[in-house]
Scaffold this motif. Structure first.
Motif, PDB file in Angstrom:
ATOM      1  N   ARG A 134       0.808  -1.226   0.000  1.00 30.55           N
ATOM      2  CA  ARG A 134       0.000   0.000   0.000  1.00 30.55           C
ATOM      3  C   ARG A 134       0.840   1.275   0.000  1.00 30.55           C
ATOM      4  O   ARG A 134       0.454   2.277  -0.591  1.00 30.55           O
ATOM      5  N   PHE A 135       2.006   1.247   0.678  1.00 32.12           N
ATOM      6  CA  PHE A 135       2.764   2.482   0.851  1.00 32.12           C
ATOM      7  C   PHE A 135       4.156   2.434   0.219  1.00 32.12           C
ATOM      8  O   PHE A 135       4.994   3.274   0.526  1.00 32.12           O
ATOM      9  N   ASP A 136       4.392   1.444  -0.639  1.00 30.70           N
ATOM     10  CA  ASP A 136       5.688   1.324  -1.334  1.00 30.70           C
ATOM     11  C   ASP A 136       6.859   1.251  -0.363  1.00 30.70           C
ATOM     12  O   ASP A 136       7.939   1.814  -0.610  1.00 30.70           O
ATOM     13  N   LEU A 137       6.657   0.567   0.751  1.00 28.17           N
ATOM     14  CA  LEU A 137       7.719   0.394   1.739  1.00 28.17           C
ATOM     15  C   LEU A 137       8.890  -0.355   1.107  1.00 28.17           C
ATOM     16  O   LEU A 137       8.708  -1.391   0.467  1.00 28.17           O
ATOM     17  N   GLU A 138      10.093   0.191   1.264  1.00 30.57           N
ATOM     18  CA  GLU A 138      11.294  -0.460   0.750  1.00 30.57           C
ATOM     19  C   GLU A 138      11.959  -1.260   1.863  1.00 30.57           C
ATOM     20  O   GLU A 138      12.255  -0.734   2.929  1.00 30.57           O
ATOM     21  N   LEU A 139      12.196  -2.547   1.607  1.00 34.01           N
ATOM     22  CA  LEU A 139      12.786  -3.420   2.616  1.00 34.01           C
ATOM     23  C   LEU A 139      14.300  -3.227   2.668  1.00 34.01           C
ATOM     24  O   LEU A 139      14.936  -2.909   1.651  1.00 34.01           O
ATOM     25  N   PRO A 140      14.890  -3.404   3.844  1.00 39.06           N
ATOM     26  CA  PRO A 140      16.345  -3.263   3.979  1.00 39.06           C
ATOM     27  C   PRO A 140      17.074  -4.223   3.045  1.00 39.06           C
ATOM     28  O   PRO A 140      16.652  -5.368   2.858  1.00 39.06           O
TER      29      PRO A 140
END
Length: 271
Positions: A134-140
């Motif tokens: 939903r929020f384009d979270l970028e993973l480490p």
């Protein structure tokens, strides 16, 4: 014959083995109840979806917001959920029955922490999935950041689980347990950087929030999900303070053990 009996007694399972077995029982009971999945595990994800849709407009803000919500979700499961579970076990006589068995109370708590650890991990995965979709979270991308996530997650679960169990001794029944446990949890979300960055709070409120684990759990997760190291300047101290996070959460774990030893009750009429 006496030697055989003594040998059999010596072969009783260890405290850890009993605790892990108890943890398996707790997990089966938890996941058999669909309301636990709907209202306990998914609630932080629903809040993240609703609040994020209204307030989060940029990817960078999404990273920080998701980190705070993951921290709040873990605390909800460990502090509130576990505390209420212990109150329910005391109220329905489960603790009294367990007291009459060879299982030490330490094994009971190991079982509860196993439950919290697994359910919190499930909840964290759900929150991350919502953030990504939903929020384009970028993973480490680095192993170092995932290692930081692992130790912040583990220390946060242990510290907040023990504090939740300790506070459960104040509640006399499940009817008032929600108030006892939810009030500090809701207040601390505002003081700990979940909904509002701590740097935006008055100094007096920042000081109060810094005494409690939630602030440090959220800060640790923000260090994991930050797109750039420069975002550390947004923290109250201007840095991630990972060493201090480990010290504070470790201290709360020790304090939680002490508090549990002093406040735990097997029933509402005994200590």
């Amino acid at each position: 014959m006496t030697t055989a009996v003594a040998s059999g007694a010596a072969a009783l399972p260890s405290t850890l083995a009993l605790g892990l077995a108890r943890g398996g029982t707790e997990l089966r009971e938890f996941f058999r109840q669909k309301e636990n999945l709907i209202f306990t595990v998914s609630l932080p994800a629903v809040l993240m979806l609703l609040l994020g849709t209204v307030y989060v407009k940029e990817v960078a803000a999404a990273q920080m917001f998701a980190a705070g919500m993951i921290g709040a979700g873990i605390i909800s499961t460990s502090f509130v959920g576990l505390g209420m579970s212990v109150v329910a076990d005391r109220e329905d006589g489960t603790l009294k029955r367990l007291r009459g068995t060879p299982m030490p109370f330490t094994s009971y708590f190991i079982g509860k922490i196993v439950l919290v650890f697994v359910s919190s991990l499930f909840e964290a995965v759900l929150l991350v999935a919502v953030g990504v979709l939903r929020f384009d979270l970028e993973l480490p991308a680095s192993a170092e950041k995932w290692l930081t996530f692992a130790w912040v997650f583990t220390l946060g679960v242990v510290a907040c689980s023990l504090v939740g169990v300790a506070l459960s001794g104040i509640a006399k029944s499940t009817r008032n347990a929600a108030g006892v446990l939810n009030l500090p949890y809701i207040v601390l979300q505002f003081l700990s950087g979940v909904f509002i960055m701590q740097s935006a709070l008055p100094e007096s409120l920042r000081t109060v929030g810094s005494f409690f684990p939630l602030k440090w759990v959220c800060q640790g997760f923000r260090s994991v999900f930050a797109l750039e190291e420069g975002y550390a300047v947004m923290e109250a101290a201007g840095s991630w303070e990972l060493g201090k996070i480990a010290l504070v959460l470790g201290a709360w774990s020790i304090a939680g053990l002490v508090l549990v030893g002093r406040t735990f009750r097997w029933s509402n009429t005994s200590r």
